[in-house]
Design a protein around this motif. Structure first.
Motif, PDB file in Angstrom:
ATOM      1  N   UNK A  54       0.823  -1.102   0.060  1.00  0.00           N
ATOM      2  CA  UNK A  54      -0.074   0.087   0.138  1.00  0.00           C
ATOM      3  C   UNK A  54       0.765   1.357  -0.068  1.00  0.00           C
ATOM      4  N   UNK A  55       1.963   1.226   0.635  1.00  0.00           N
ATOM      5  CA  UNK A  55       2.965   2.419   0.660  1.00  0.00           C
ATOM      6  C   UNK A  55       3.340   2.641  -0.761  1.00  0.00           C
ATOM      7  N   UNK A  56       3.740   1.569  -1.204  1.00  0.00           N
ATOM      8  CA  UNK A  56       4.506   1.559  -2.586  1.00  0.00           C
ATOM      9  C   UNK A  56       3.331   2.205  -3.541  1.00  0.00           C
ATOM     10  N   UNK A  87       4.822   7.594  -9.711  1.00  0.00           N
ATOM     11  CA  UNK A  87       5.729   6.910 -10.738  1.00  0.00           C
ATOM     12  C   UNK A  87       5.838   5.511 -10.406  1.00  0.00           C
ATOM     13  N   UNK A  88       5.124   4.887  -9.262  1.00  0.00           N
ATOM     14  CA  UNK A  88       5.502   3.539  -9.015  1.00  0.00           C
ATOM     15  C   UNK A  88       4.909   2.697 -10.027  1.00  0.00           C
ATOM     16  N   UNK A  89       5.229   1.688 -10.515  1.00  0.00           N
ATOM     17  CA  UNK A  89       4.925   0.673 -11.671  1.00  0.00           C
ATOM     18  C   UNK A  89       4.185  -0.709 -11.090  1.00  0.00           C
ATOM     19  N   UNK A  90       5.448  -1.335 -10.647  1.00  0.00           N
ATOM     20  CA  UNK A  90       5.218  -2.801 -10.314  1.00  0.00           C
ATOM     21  C   UNK A  90       6.249  -3.232  -9.122  1.00  0.00           C
ATOM     22  N   UNK A  96       9.716  -1.352  -9.850  1.00  0.00           N
ATOM     23  CA  UNK A  96       9.677  -0.880 -11.225  1.00  0.00           C
ATOM     24  C   UNK A  96       9.180   0.738 -10.854  1.00  0.00           C
ATOM     25  N   UNK A  97       9.793   1.704 -11.796  1.00  0.00           N
ATOM     26  CA  UNK A  97       9.358   3.009 -11.531  1.00  0.00           C
ATOM     27  C   UNK A  97       9.574   3.790 -13.024  1.00  0.00           C
ATOM     28  N   UNK A  98       8.668   4.674 -13.131  1.00  0.00           N
ATOM     29  CA  UNK A  98       8.458   5.533 -14.394  1.00  0.00           C
ATOM     30  C   UNK A  98      10.004   6.109 -14.639  1.00  0.00           C
ATOM     31  N   UNK A  99      10.609   6.559 -13.649  1.00  0.00           N
ATOM     32  CA  UNK A  99      11.767   7.411 -13.659  1.00  0.00           C
ATOM     33  C   UNK A  99      12.744   7.337 -12.471  1.00  0.00           C
ATOM     34  N   UNK A 100      14.029   7.711 -12.725  1.00  0.00           N
ATOM     35  CA  UNK A 100      14.941   7.375 -11.789  1.00  0.00           C
ATOM     36  C   UNK A 100      14.334   8.535 -10.586  1.00  0.00           C
ATOM     37  N   UNK A 101      14.024   9.641 -10.942  1.00  0.00           N
ATOM     38  CA  UNK A 101      13.587  10.822 -10.053  1.00  0.00           C
ATOM     39  C   UNK A 101      12.429  10.190  -9.289  1.00  0.00           C
ATOM     40  N   UNK A 102      11.390   9.437  -9.764  1.00  0.00           N
ATOM     41  CA  UNK A 102      10.491   8.857  -8.897  1.00  0.00           C
ATOM     42  C   UNK A 102      11.002   7.689  -7.818  1.00  0.00           C
ATOM     43  N   UNK A 130      13.990   7.738  -6.788  1.00  0.00           N
ATOM     44  CA  UNK A 130      14.696   8.466  -5.748  1.00  0.00           C
ATOM     45  C   UNK A 130      13.975   9.245  -4.685  1.00  0.00           C
ATOM     46  N   UNK A 131      12.893   9.620  -5.080  1.00  0.00           N
ATOM     47  CA  UNK A 131      11.857  10.372  -4.387  1.00  0.00           C
ATOM     48  C   UNK A 131      11.350   9.273  -3.251  1.00  0.00           C
ATOM     49  N   UNK A 132      11.112   8.061  -3.823  1.00  0.00           N
ATOM     50  CA  UNK A 132      10.512   7.120  -2.645  1.00  0.00           C
ATOM     51  C   UNK A 132      11.839   6.838  -1.838  1.00  0.00           C
ATOM     52  N   UNK A 133      13.016   6.779  -2.372  1.00  0.00           N
ATOM     53  CA  UNK A 133      14.263   6.309  -1.395  1.00  0.00           C
ATOM     54  C   UNK A 133      14.283   7.469  -0.245  1.00  0.00           C
ATOM     55  N   UNK A 134      14.060   8.627  -0.694  1.00  0.00           N
ATOM     56  CA  UNK A 134      14.312   9.745   0.252  1.00  0.00           C
ATOM     57  C   UNK A 134      13.168  10.092   1.212  1.00  0.00           C
ATOM     58  N   UNK A 135      12.125   9.350   0.992  1.00  0.00           N
ATOM     59  CA  UNK A 135      10.837   9.525   1.809  1.00  0.00           C
ATOM     60  C   UNK A 135      10.416   8.463   2.248  1.00  0.00           C
ATOM     61  N   UNK A 136       9.461   7.481   1.695  1.00  0.00           N
ATOM     62  CA  UNK A 136       8.737   6.353   2.464  1.00  0.00           C
ATOM     63  C   UNK A 136       9.546   5.230   2.660  1.00  0.00           C
TER      64      UNK A 136
END
Length: 107
Positions: free
Chosen positions: A28-30, A35-38, A55-61, A63-69
């Protein structure tokens, strides 16, 4: 598309708890992340090693997950994981995944 591959070692006899946490907490967090895909979870035959490939739409997506959730996800798993998870990031060169990105859908 971009991928994060996380290698995790589970404590003995914790596969059931790990699977439950995935279903109830981690997935559910993911799904709430931009940009989360699978997500693909692979479990070794000895029920100790897990590879979690997101799997993510982009590196930026990613990285955003890495630095937050991501820190929240790690905290929820700390009672069933041994050692520090290893993370590798990669650009997806080819995939047969049938999900269209917004850019591909517009073409």
């Amino acid at each position: 598309m971009f991928a994060r591959n996380i290698a995790i070692s589970l404590k003995p006899n914790s596969v059931t708890e790990f699977a439950q946490k995935l279903e109830d907490e981690e997935v559910p967090i993911l799904r709430k992340q931009g940009g989360f895909r699978d997500m693909i979870f692979l479990l070794s035959d000895d029920n100790i090693y897990v590879h979690a490939i997101s799997l993510w739409e982009s590196r930026q997506n990613a990285e955003a997950y890495k630095t937050t959730a991501y820190a929240e996800v790690l905290k929820s798993l700390e009672t069933i994981v041994t050692g520090k998870p290893r993370v590798r990031a990669s650009t997806v060169v080819h995939s047969t995944m049938q999900v269209l990105t917004p850019t591909a859908a517009a073409a």
